[in-house]
Design an enzyme around this catalytic site. Structure first.
Site, PDB file in Angstrom:
ATOM      1  N   LYS A 135       0.808  -1.223   0.000  1.00 11.16           N
ATOM      2  CA  LYS A 135       0.000   0.000   0.000  1.00 11.16           C
ATOM      3  C   LYS A 135       0.836   1.265   0.000  1.00 11.16           C
ATOM      4  O   LYS A 135       0.394   2.312  -0.471  1.00 11.16           O
ATOM      5  CB  LYS A 135      -0.969   0.005   1.189  1.00 11.16           C
ATOM      6  CG  LYS A 135      -2.079  -1.028   1.035  1.00 11.16           C
ATOM      7  CD  LYS A 135      -3.243  -0.734   1.935  1.00 11.16           C
ATOM      8  CE  LYS A 135      -4.383  -1.700   1.669  1.00 11.16           C
ATOM      9  NZ  LYS A 135      -5.492  -1.549   2.582  1.00 11.16           N
TER      10      LYS A 135
ATOM     11  N   LYS B 120     -11.750  -4.737  -2.669  1.00 14.41           N
ATOM     12  CA  LYS B 120     -12.846  -3.771  -2.653  1.00 14.41           C
ATOM     13  C   LYS B 120     -12.533  -2.562  -3.514  1.00 14.41           C
ATOM     14  O   LYS B 120     -13.427  -1.886  -3.995  1.00 14.41           O
ATOM     15  CB  LYS B 120     -13.063  -3.270  -1.223  1.00 14.41           C
ATOM     16  CG  LYS B 120     -13.589  -4.312  -0.258  1.00 14.41           C
ATOM     17  CD  LYS B 120     -13.404  -3.776   1.162  1.00 14.41           C
ATOM     18  CE  LYS B 120     -14.170  -4.571   2.188  1.00 14.41           C
ATOM     19  NZ  LYS B 120     -13.886  -4.087   3.557  1.00 14.41           N
TER      20      LYS B 120
ATOM     21  N   LYS C 125      -5.358 -10.376  -5.921  1.00 11.98           N
ATOM     22  CA  LYS C 125      -6.487 -10.856  -5.112  1.00 11.98           C
ATOM     23  C   LYS C 125      -7.718  -9.976  -5.361  1.00 11.98           C
ATOM     24  O   LYS C 125      -7.581  -8.795  -5.706  1.00 11.98           O
ATOM     25  CB  LYS C 125      -6.107 -10.925  -3.627  1.00 11.98           C
ATOM     26  CG  LYS C 125      -6.063  -9.615  -2.934  1.00 11.98           C
ATOM     27  CD  LYS C 125      -5.863  -9.746  -1.426  1.00 11.98           C
ATOM     28  CE  LYS C 125      -5.836  -8.328  -0.883  1.00 11.98           C
ATOM     29  NZ  LYS C 125      -5.634  -8.154   0.492  1.00 11.98           N
TER      30      LYS C 125
HETATM   31  P1  AMP Z   1     -11.162  -6.166   4.736  1.00 12.79           P
HETATM   32  O1  AMP Z   1     -12.140  -5.848   3.713  1.00 12.79           O
HETATM   33  O2  AMP Z   1      -9.778  -5.838   4.305  1.00 12.79           O
HETATM   34  O3  AMP Z   1     -11.530  -5.643   6.070  1.00 12.79           O
HETATM   35  O4  AMP Z   1     -11.186  -7.746   4.858  1.00 12.79           O
HETATM   36  C1  AMP Z   1     -12.149  -8.452   5.594  1.00 12.79           C
HETATM   37  C2  AMP Z   1     -11.824  -9.923   5.603  1.00 12.79           C
HETATM   38  O5  AMP Z   1     -11.901 -10.464   4.287  1.00 12.79           O
HETATM   39  C3  AMP Z   1     -10.408 -10.262   6.095  1.00 12.79           C
HETATM   40  O6  AMP Z   1     -10.478 -11.392   6.932  1.00 12.79           O
HETATM   41  C4  AMP Z   1      -9.645 -10.575   4.841  1.00 12.79           C
HETATM   42  O7  AMP Z   1      -8.595 -11.476   5.061  1.00 12.79           O
HETATM   43  C5  AMP Z   1     -10.723 -11.189   3.978  1.00 12.79           C
HETATM   44  N1  AMP Z   1     -10.431 -11.013   2.552  1.00 12.79           N
HETATM   45  C6  AMP Z   1     -10.257  -9.840   1.889  1.00 12.79           C
HETATM   46  N2  AMP Z   1     -10.029 -10.061   0.573  1.00 12.79           N
HETATM   47  C7  AMP Z   1     -10.064 -11.403   0.395  1.00 12.79           C
HETATM   48  C8  AMP Z   1      -9.913 -12.264  -0.742  1.00 12.79           C
HETATM   49  N3  AMP Z   1      -9.679 -11.775  -1.954  1.00 12.79           N
HETATM   50  N4  AMP Z   1     -10.017 -13.609  -0.549  1.00 12.79           N
HETATM   51  C9  AMP Z   1     -10.262 -14.117   0.686  1.00 12.79           C
HETATM   52  N5  AMP Z   1     -10.416 -13.368   1.801  1.00 12.79           N
HETATM   53  C10 AMP Z   1     -10.316 -12.033   1.661  1.00 12.79           C
END
Ligand code: AMP
Ligand code: TRP
Length: 334
Positions: free
Chosen positions: A115, A200, A197
């Site tokens: 990032k 969002k 990956k």
């Molecule tokens: P965040 O949106 O960064 O708060 O992520 C929320 C949860 O989603 C965390 O546990 C991340 O590890 C999981 N996560 C985010 N992106 C992915 C992805 N592409 N595949 C699997 N898990 C994900």
């Protein structure tokens, strides 16, 4: 029913576009773990402001995540659902962990490296982000932390900090937590670029399937997903990342192993696989979407978050005091 003794904690950032990667890597586990433990699920708004956010949008995004937590099947009577900034202990404990961490270990965090892109104008909050996450987890004496693969390094840092501080002040200072990762779904890749990956923030809407996407968008994104030219439906993440990602998503939603899916689709083309996968995803997300629409505008949401914050504070205050005592801070014990 046996008494639930393990404590489960996890969090999701209120940054919009919650997608099937979030669901398969983390949220699906949140629901299942309610059977196993006392669950605390946080909406980590303090993490969301590590990058500038529009306040009105952030407020909406917080409620969006809360409604999604309920829509996927988290029961607020049993689990605690709350917003991080409603509990002052997170910021307080985060400072104490900051004072026990090294700049070297934070510099090695791959999420920070990605990032900040190596520049010296990276926001300091991005650098100390993992310490706030460690504070979230340690603040509730958490045993198990369900997350996607991308959080593995942050969980390791949390464990290192807990052990380091326990060595200094005694093993009754922190519970050393464990990450919980699923076999399928822990790392969902972007549909239009299986080397990245699913995220969002990716510019292209076709890179992800958000939990609230309408059915035609879901179908379109899957039908357009990047595959390869050899036409064989086989799981091989290294050489066939696009098809393997689709098989992995299919497996996570259907419960059928990728090996069985390979057999089901032997001799068929990518079109058939994509068509069926789109149907599986649409069917899985439909009830979530319906629940969400009912909950998002209801008065219940604010009450759930208020009750959750009270319950979370009830635990957090005790742990902060315990840790402050270990450090010799404050005057409460005079
Ligand atoms: P965040 O949106 O960064 O708060 O992520 C929320 C949860 O989603 C965390 O546990 C991340 O590890 C999981 N996560 C985010 N992106 C992915 C992805 N592409 N595949 C699997 N898990 C994900
Ligand atoms: N860093 C996590 C992510 O980006 C979100 C998060 C913050 C978290 N605090 C947490 C996850 C505590 C688990 C436990 O996905």
């Amino acid at each position: 029913m046996t008494e639930k003794t393990i404590r489960v904690f996890s969090g999701v950032q209120p940054t919009g576009n919650i997608h099937i990667g979030n669901y398969l890597g983390a949220l699906k586990q949140f629901v299942a773990l309610q059977e196993e433990g006392k669950c605390i699920y946080c909406i980590v708004d303090l993490h969301a402001v590590t990058l500038p956010k529009d306040p009105a949008e952030l407020r909406e995004n917080i409620l969006d995540v809360a409604a999604l937590y309920l829509a996927i099947g988290i029961d607020p009577k049993d689990a605690t659902i709350f917003v991080q900034s409603d509990v002052p202990g997170h910021a307080e404990l985060s400072w104490l962990l900051t004072c026990c961490s090294y700049t070297g270990e934070l510099s090695r965090m791959t999420q920070f490296k990605d990032k900040s892109r190596g520049g010296d104008s990276a926001p300091t909050g991005l650098f100390t982000y993992p310490l706030l996450m460690a504070a979230d987890i340690l603040l509730y004496d958490s045993d198990v932390v369900p997350v996607g693969q991308d959080q593995k390094q942050h969980i390791e840092l949390t464990r290192d900090l807990a052990v380091r501080i326990n060595n200094r002040f005694g093993d009754d200072t922190f519970v050393v937590p464990e990450g919980r990762f699923l076999k399928e779904g822990a790392r969902v890749m972007a549909l239009d670029d299986p080397a990245a990956k699913m995220s969002k923030s990716a510019e292209s809407e076709m890179s992800r399937i958000s939990l609230l996407d309408d059915e035609s968008k879901i179908k379109k994104a899957i039908m357009r997903a990047t595959t390869d030219s050899d036409g064989e439906i086989r799981y091989d993440a290294e050489n066939k990342p696009g098809v393997s990602n689709l098989l992995s998503i299919y497996s996570a939603f259907s419960g059928r192993s990728t090996a069985l899916l390979e057999k089901d689709y032997a001799g068929q083309g990518y079109g058939a696989l994509k068509k069926d996968l789109a149907e599986v995803v649409v069917l899985a997300l439909r009830p979530i979407r319906r629940q969400y629409d009912d909950i998002r505008g209801s008065q219940e949401l604010a009450l759930v978050l208020k009750d959750g914050a009270e319950r979370a504070n009830g635990i957090a205050e005790g742990v902060v005091q315990r840790v402050k005592d270990k450090f010799g801070l404050g005057t409460k014990r005079l």
